[in-house]
Design a protein around this motif. Sequence first.
Motif, PDB file in Angstrom:
ATOM      1  N   LEU A 186      -3.028   7.467 -10.693  1.00  0.00           N
ATOM      2  CA  LEU A 186      -4.338   7.368 -10.058  1.00  0.00           C
ATOM      3  C   LEU A 186      -4.302   7.950  -8.646  1.00  0.00           C
ATOM      4  CD1 LEU A 186      -7.264   6.381 -10.248  1.00  0.00           C
ATOM      5  CD2 LEU A 186      -6.472   4.145  -9.410  1.00  0.00           C
ATOM      6  N   ALA A 187      -3.227   7.659  -7.903  1.00  0.00           N
ATOM      7  CA  ALA A 187      -3.099   8.206  -6.558  1.00  0.00           C
ATOM      8  C   ALA A 187      -3.041   9.733  -6.595  1.00  0.00           C
ATOM      9  CB  ALA A 187      -1.858   7.640  -5.876  1.00  0.00           C
ATOM     10  N   GLU A 188      -2.307  10.280  -7.556  1.00  0.00           N
ATOM     11  CA  GLU A 188      -2.203  11.739  -7.671  1.00  0.00           C
ATOM     12  C   GLU A 188      -3.541  12.363  -8.036  1.00  0.00           C
ATOM     13  OE1 GLU A 188       0.823  12.139 -10.591  1.00  0.00           O
ATOM     14  OE2 GLU A 188       2.491  11.858  -9.187  1.00  0.00           O
ATOM     15  N   GLU A 189      -4.292  11.716  -8.935  1.00  0.00           N
ATOM     16  CA  GLU A 189      -5.556  12.288  -9.398  1.00  0.00           C
ATOM     17  C   GLU A 189      -6.646  12.226  -8.331  1.00  0.00           C
ATOM     18  OE1 GLU A 189      -5.016  11.270 -14.174  1.00  0.00           O
ATOM     19  OE2 GLU A 189      -6.395  10.094 -12.937  1.00  0.00           O
ATOM     20  N   THR A 190      -6.609  11.217  -7.478  1.00  0.00           N
ATOM     21  CA  THR A 190      -7.690  11.004  -6.508  1.00  0.00           C
ATOM     22  C   THR A 190      -7.316  11.405  -5.092  1.00  0.00           C
ATOM     23  OG1 THR A 190      -6.975   8.715  -6.106  1.00  0.00           O
ATOM     24  CG2 THR A 190      -8.586   9.075  -7.883  1.00  0.00           C
ATOM     25  N   GLY A 191      -6.035  11.683  -4.856  1.00  0.00           N
ATOM     26  CA  GLY A 191      -5.589  11.965  -3.500  1.00  0.00           C
ATOM     27  C   GLY A 191      -5.435  10.717  -2.655  1.00  0.00           C
ATOM     28  N   ALA A 192      -5.456   9.558  -3.279  1.00  0.00           N
ATOM     29  CA  ALA A 192      -5.312   8.296  -2.551  1.00  0.00           C
ATOM     30  C   ALA A 192      -3.868   8.088  -2.106  1.00  0.00           C
ATOM     31  CB  ALA A 192      -5.763   7.134  -3.438  1.00  0.00           C
ATOM     32  N   VAL A 193      -3.692   7.213  -1.139  1.00  0.00           N
ATOM     33  CA  VAL A 193      -2.358   6.835  -0.665  1.00  0.00           C
ATOM     34  C   VAL A 193      -1.830   5.728  -1.572  1.00  0.00           C
ATOM     35  CG1 VAL A 193      -1.003   5.944   1.260  1.00  0.00           C
ATOM     36  CG2 VAL A 193      -2.977   7.437   1.697  1.00  0.00           C
ATOM     37  N   LEU A 194      -0.612   5.875  -2.040  1.00  0.00           N
ATOM     38  CA  LEU A 194       0.029   4.885  -2.904  1.00  0.00           C
ATOM     39  C   LEU A 194       0.890   3.953  -2.064  1.00  0.00           C
ATOM     40  CD1 LEU A 194       0.813   3.785  -5.706  1.00  0.00           C
ATOM     41  CD2 LEU A 194       2.585   5.552  -5.795  1.00  0.00           C
ATOM     42  N   HIS A 195       0.605   2.650  -2.139  1.00  0.00           N
ATOM     43  CA  HIS A 195       1.330   1.644  -1.372  1.00  0.00           C
ATOM     44  C   HIS A 195       2.095   0.726  -2.322  1.00  0.00           C
ATOM     45  CE1 HIS A 195      -1.148   2.574   2.215  1.00  0.00           C
ATOM     46  NE2 HIS A 195      -2.149   2.668   1.348  1.00  0.00           N
ATOM     47  N   LEU A 196       3.407   0.577  -2.103  1.00  0.00           N
ATOM     48  CA  LEU A 196       4.230  -0.294  -2.930  1.00  0.00           C
ATOM     49  C   LEU A 196       5.218  -1.053  -2.046  1.00  0.00           C
ATOM     50  CD1 LEU A 196       5.052   2.260  -5.778  1.00  0.00           C
ATOM     51  CD2 LEU A 196       3.378   0.409  -5.895  1.00  0.00           C
ATOM     52  N   ASN A 197       5.697  -2.143  -2.587  1.00  0.00           N
ATOM     53  CA  ASN A 197       6.699  -2.942  -1.883  1.00  0.00           C
ATOM     54  C   ASN A 197       8.075  -2.325  -2.138  1.00  0.00           C
ATOM     55  OD1 ASN A 197       8.472  -4.903  -0.946  1.00  0.00           O
ATOM     56  ND2 ASN A 197       7.142  -6.586  -1.575  1.00  0.00           N
ATOM     57  N   PRO A 198       8.785  -1.888  -1.095  1.00  0.00           N
ATOM     58  CA  PRO A 198      10.082  -1.241  -1.299  1.00  0.00           C
ATOM     59  C   PRO A 198      11.167  -2.189  -1.784  1.00  0.00           C
ATOM     60  CG  PRO A 198       9.659  -1.557   1.042  1.00  0.00           C
ATOM     61  CD  PRO A 198       8.392  -1.919   0.322  1.00  0.00           C
ATOM     62  N   ALA A 199      10.876  -3.490  -1.853  1.00  0.00           N
ATOM     63  CA  ALA A 199      11.860  -4.425  -2.398  1.00  0.00           C
ATOM     64  C   ALA A 199      12.037  -4.250  -3.896  1.00  0.00           C
ATOM     65  CB  ALA A 199      11.458  -5.868  -2.081  1.00  0.00           C
ATOM     66  N   ASP A 200      11.063  -3.621  -4.564  1.00  0.00           N
ATOM     67  CA  ASP A 200      11.228  -3.242  -5.964  1.00  0.00           C
ATOM     68  C   ASP A 200      11.726  -1.801  -6.019  1.00  0.00           C
ATOM     69  OD1 ASP A 200      10.605  -5.578  -7.345  1.00  0.00           O
ATOM     70  OD2 ASP A 200       8.441  -5.182  -7.306  1.00  0.00           O
ATOM     71  N   PRO A 201      12.561  -1.447  -7.000  1.00  0.00           N
ATOM     72  CA  PRO A 201      13.301  -0.182  -6.964  1.00  0.00           C
ATOM     73  C   PRO A 201      12.539   1.022  -7.520  1.00  0.00           C
ATOM     74  CG  PRO A 201      14.041  -1.485  -8.823  1.00  0.00           C
ATOM     75  CD  PRO A 201      13.036  -2.339  -8.088  1.00  0.00           C
ATOM     76  N   PHE A 202      11.443   1.395  -6.883  1.00  0.00           N
ATOM     77  CA  PHE A 202      10.702   2.579  -7.303  1.00  0.00           C
ATOM     78  C   PHE A 202      11.465   3.838  -6.904  1.00  0.00           C
ATOM     79  CE2 PHE A 202       7.486  -0.742  -6.574  1.00  0.00           C
ATOM     80  CZ  PHE A 202       6.901  -0.776  -7.833  1.00  0.00           C
ATOM     81  N   GLU A 203      11.404   4.863  -7.748  1.00  0.00           N
ATOM     82  CA  GLU A 203      12.180   6.081  -7.535  1.00  0.00           C
ATOM     83  C   GLU A 203      11.293   7.307  -7.377  1.00  0.00           C
ATOM     84  OE1 GLU A 203      15.169   6.351 -10.560  1.00  0.00           O
ATOM     85  OE2 GLU A 203      16.089   4.428 -10.005  1.00  0.00           O
ATOM     86  N   PHE A 204      10.168   7.135  -6.692  1.00  0.00           N
ATOM     87  CA  PHE A 204       9.261   8.241  -6.409  1.00  0.00           C
ATOM     88  C   PHE A 204       8.619   7.969  -5.051  1.00  0.00           C
ATOM     89  CE2 PHE A 204       7.370   5.198  -9.390  1.00  0.00           C
ATOM     90  CZ  PHE A 204       6.334   4.690  -8.618  1.00  0.00           C
ATOM     91  N   PRO A 205       8.008   8.953  -4.425  1.00  0.00           N
ATOM     92  CA  PRO A 205       7.461   8.759  -3.071  1.00  0.00           C
ATOM     93  C   PRO A 205       6.286   7.789  -3.048  1.00  0.00           C
ATOM     94  CG  PRO A 205       7.783  11.093  -3.557  1.00  0.00           C
ATOM     95  CD  PRO A 205       7.946  10.368  -4.857  1.00  0.00           C
ATOM     96  N   PHE A 206       6.232   6.943  -2.023  1.00  0.00           N
ATOM     97  CA  PHE A 206       5.121   6.027  -1.793  1.00  0.00           C
ATOM     98  C   PHE A 206       5.184   5.559  -0.345  1.00  0.00           C
ATOM     99  CE2 PHE A 206       8.718   3.462  -3.155  1.00  0.00           C
ATOM    100  CZ  PHE A 206       8.725   2.403  -2.270  1.00  0.00           C
ATOM    101  N   GLU A 207       4.104   4.954   0.098  1.00  0.00           N
ATOM    102  CA  GLU A 207       4.065   4.361   1.433  1.00  0.00           C
ATOM    103  C   GLU A 207       4.529   2.914   1.325  1.00  0.00           C
ATOM    104  OE1 GLU A 207       3.258   5.517   4.564  1.00  0.00           O
ATOM    105  OE2 GLU A 207       3.407   7.482   3.591  1.00  0.00           O
ATOM    106  N   PRO A 208       5.627   2.548   1.996  1.00  0.00           N
ATOM    107  CA  PRO A 208       6.132   1.177   1.876  1.00  0.00           C
ATOM    108  C   PRO A 208       5.235   0.173   2.592  1.00  0.00           C
ATOM    109  CG  PRO A 208       7.424   2.418   3.462  1.00  0.00           C
ATOM    110  CD  PRO A 208       6.490   3.395   2.825  1.00  0.00           C
TER     111      PRO A 208
END
Length: 374
Positions: A186-208
């Motif tokens: 959804l972030a890629e399709e809309t140009g929105a900023v993706l926010h995730l908690n870095p305590a979970d092990p995501f392996e792609f770019p996001f704003e912590p």
Amino acid sequence: MAERFGGWPGGTRGVPEISASELAQLLGTEQEPFLLDVREAEEVEAWAIPGVVHIPLGELPARHHEVPRDRPVVTICAAGGRSTAAAEWLRSVGVEAASLAGGMGAWGQVYDAVALERAGARVIQVRRRGKGCLSYLVGAGDRAFVIDPSLDTWVYEDLAAEEGWRISDVFDTHLHADHLSGARRLAEETGAVLHLNPADPFEFPFEPLADGQRFELPGGASLSVAAIHTPGHTEGSTLYLLGDQVVLTGDTLFVDGVGRPDLAERAEEFARNLHRSLQQRVLNLPEDALVLPAHYSEQVRVHPEQPVGATLAELRQRLEALGLPEDEFVAWAAARTTPRPPNYVRIVQANMGRLALAEDALRQLEAGPNRCAA
């Protein structure tokens, strides 16, 4: 009795069919039909629409007296073949029956939405009925946030367009195990900023996310978003607090239970963290704060115009676990642990960005209900 399925299109053999979305609109209303699941017992036990009556197709001729004649009947199976046969047979003996088009496969892809207003902002709860998944758009002025989107990102884009919103920010409450997250897409399709908690092990770019961080909406709305980390269900479980009126609890707290710490292994450790999170970060909110979770179970009754949610005061009365001391809570939660389903491991890997599969294969992984509550 008037033929209430008469206006519906005929499927194979001319038997009337009801779509999964049409059925969703009837559930929880006075027009709710009698739901007859004709699959085998193990299929129904694994996943069923709440409130169904189970009669296997092979037993229907001997048990048709259990099917009412005074209300419409919808027959259900995995993909529509057995339910069409059941509806055809029932109609031959005078029962007003229609088949669920596409069966449980179609039911797993049905969405509906309900909106509420809080402090000058609009909160839309999106319900994926076959999965019990809940996600949210929170909008004011010309912008909106989306929290916990499913993979069908068109749902959120269409709702935002209807409201005149641009989706500016996308969030997940945690690393989901029971369904595929659509946050990155959804972030890629809309140009929105993706926010995730870095305590979970995501392996792609996001704003912590940082604990206590706030995100304001335009247009003078007083409703804002605050991220509050609540380790327990996963190490990066996060709440989103909308002012002091609404709290989006993810899988930390549901209307009928609390999060299952065993889904991330280390059950006792996570149960202890979950207890502390609930006591220190959730239950100290105002008693009239509305809890809006990320899931609901098959036991929860869903109504078309009413969000799935409850106030903290209601949950204190309803959920005995919220009043347990820490050691008792840990023992209670640990006693309810079960092995993580194998497909959950692969869903987690996909949501982390580690597993790449064709979309049809991905969607097959998440077929069935969620099992995130204790």
